[in-house]
Write a protein that holds these residues in place. Sequence first.
Motif, mmCIF file in Angstrom:
data_model
loop_
_atom_site.group_PDB
_atom_site.id
_atom_site.type_symbol
_atom_site.label_atom_id
_atom_site.label_comp_id
_atom_site.label_asym_id
_atom_site.label_seq_id
_atom_site.Cartn_x
_atom_site.Cartn_y
_atom_site.Cartn_z
ATOM 1 N N ASN A 104 0.588 -1.275 0.424
ATOM 2 C CA ASN A 104 -0.233 0.134 0.045
ATOM 3 C C ASN A 104 0.705 1.381 0.234
ATOM 4 O O ASN A 104 0.913 2.369 -0.737
ATOM 5 N N LEU A 105 1.920 0.969 0.319
ATOM 6 C CA LEU A 105 3.218 2.640 0.663
ATOM 7 C C LEU A 105 3.587 2.827 -0.512
ATOM 8 O O LEU A 105 3.252 3.841 -1.565
ATOM 9 N N ASN A 106 3.718 1.816 -0.928
ATOM 10 C CA ASN A 106 4.664 1.819 -3.077
ATOM 11 C C ASN A 106 2.988 2.488 -3.471
ATOM 12 O O ASN A 106 3.738 3.278 -4.345
ATOM 13 N N ASN A 107 2.317 1.858 -3.814
ATOM 14 C CA ASN A 107 1.041 2.442 -4.728
ATOM 15 C C ASN A 107 0.547 3.404 -4.090
ATOM 16 O O ASN A 107 0.295 4.077 -5.309
ATOM 17 N N ASN A 108 0.996 4.117 -3.168
ATOM 18 C CA ASN A 108 0.407 4.915 -2.636
ATOM 19 C C ASN A 108 0.782 6.438 -3.042
ATOM 20 O O ASN A 108 0.508 7.374 -3.498
ATOM 21 N N ILE A 109 3.136 5.964 -3.524
ATOM 22 C CA ILE A 109 3.454 6.813 -3.643
ATOM 23 C C ILE A 109 3.327 7.085 -4.619
ATOM 24 O O ILE A 109 3.354 7.515 -5.970
ATOM 25 N N TRP A 110 3.371 6.258 -5.635
ATOM 26 C CA TRP A 110 3.045 6.071 -7.767
ATOM 27 C C TRP A 110 1.729 6.220 -7.374
ATOM 28 O O TRP A 110 1.980 6.815 -9.276
ATOM 29 N N LYS A 111 1.183 5.918 -7.571
ATOM 30 C CA LYS A 111 -0.018 6.076 -8.120
ATOM 31 C C LYS A 111 -0.874 7.603 -8.659
ATOM 32 O O LYS A 111 -1.892 7.520 -9.385
ATOM 33 N N ASP A 112 -0.341 8.177 -7.950
ATOM 34 C CA ASP A 112 -0.767 9.906 -7.692
ATOM 35 C C ASP A 112 0.458 10.500 -8.679
ATOM 36 O O ASP A 112 0.311 11.758 -9.424
ATOM 37 N N GLY A 113 1.758 10.005 -9.400
ATOM 38 C CA GLY A 113 2.868 10.703 -9.882
ATOM 39 C C GLY A 113 3.783 11.078 -8.965
ATOM 40 O O GLY A 113 3.079 11.628 -8.003
ATOM 41 N N TYR A 114 4.647 10.592 -9.161
ATOM 42 C CA TYR A 114 5.796 11.491 -8.228
ATOM 43 C C TYR A 114 7.287 11.827 -8.293
ATOM 44 O O TYR A 114 7.466 10.449 -9.228
ATOM 45 N N SER A 115 7.832 12.271 -8.389
ATOM 46 C CA SER A 115 9.347 13.050 -8.295
ATOM 47 C C SER A 115 10.307 12.599 -7.166
ATOM 48 O O SER A 115 9.830 13.789 -6.590
ATOM 49 N N PRO A 116 11.007 12.242 -7.315
ATOM 50 C CA PRO A 116 11.809 12.017 -6.336
ATOM 51 C C PRO A 116 12.800 13.431 -6.104
ATOM 52 O O PRO A 116 13.374 14.165 -7.601
ATOM 53 N N VAL A 117 13.290 13.872 -5.124
ATOM 54 C CA VAL A 117 14.089 15.222 -5.581
ATOM 55 C C VAL A 117 14.970 14.790 -5.468
ATOM 56 O O VAL A 117 16.097 16.099 -6.294
ATOM 57 N N GLU A 118 16.044 13.689 -5.319
ATOM 58 C CA GLU A 118 17.141 14.052 -5.806
ATOM 59 C C GLU A 118 17.134 13.100 -7.473
ATOM 60 O O GLU A 118 18.775 12.777 -8.071
ATOM 61 N N ALA A 119 16.220 13.209 -8.128
ATOM 62 C CA ALA A 119 15.775 12.635 -9.520
ATOM 63 C C ALA A 119 16.554 13.823 -10.642
ATOM 64 O O ALA A 119 16.571 14.250 -10.628
#
Length: 262
Positions: free
Chosen positions: A180-195
């Motif tokens: 659930n944690l990983n799904n929550n991070i990616w489901k709406d779009g995510y860009s890591p700060v260090e990207a």
Amino acid sequence: MIKFFRKIRQNLLMENKTGKYFKYASGEIFLVMIGILLALQVNNWNERRKGRIREQKILVQLKSEYEANLAQLEEKIYMRNRAIEASHKLLSFVDNPEIFDEETFYTSWWHIMIDPTFDPIKNDIIGTDKLQLIQNEKLVSLLSNWSSEVYQVQEQEKQYQIFRNQFIMSLSIGSGTSRNLNNNIWKDGYSPVEALDKSSSLKFRINPSKRKIDFKEILADPEQEDIPAIVISFHQNANIQSVTLRNRIIEMLDIINSEIKK
């Protein structure tokens, strides 16, 4: 020119004007010495000019490198501050279960799972003859101490890596919330700060777990407050060192910019 002087000496000797000859010879020697000194001065000036040109190239290189180091270091400080804030949020859920929010819980755990590591650009100046070209003694001192000061920050980071791998990751996996944690991070779009590309936003779904998760039981686990508390201390210590290092970089950049403008 040499033939001209030689002819004068010969005429003086032929005319038996020995006194005038010695006076003339002394003058000629004096002129030669002045010529040599002028040539040495010109040569020294030219070498200094070449050295200054090389120094300017080194300063421009250092400016670029330490601006990049500063940006990266500030990014790591921000990531740690975000993890500290997330840890406080997790502790508030433990202390006040009635304010628990599932999405905030997942996001907070994600932030403390991230491992900020400062990896500055390694230049080819320190420990070489290039360092001798830099005239500003304060800058030379700061550059010479740079590696040891970076090491102190990295030592803090290594300790956090060990703690993260042994405790944070194992608790996250063992609680049954990781999917659930990983799904929550990616489901709406995510860009890591260090990207590398800050404009990118990765979006995909893992889909939430069909298991029923008992968050009351999870929050009752002592590690749910032990771990966030330790995270706060780890990151505060690392940031204390990082802020000092940040000030060093700013001081170096101020000197570099003033030396480039000369």
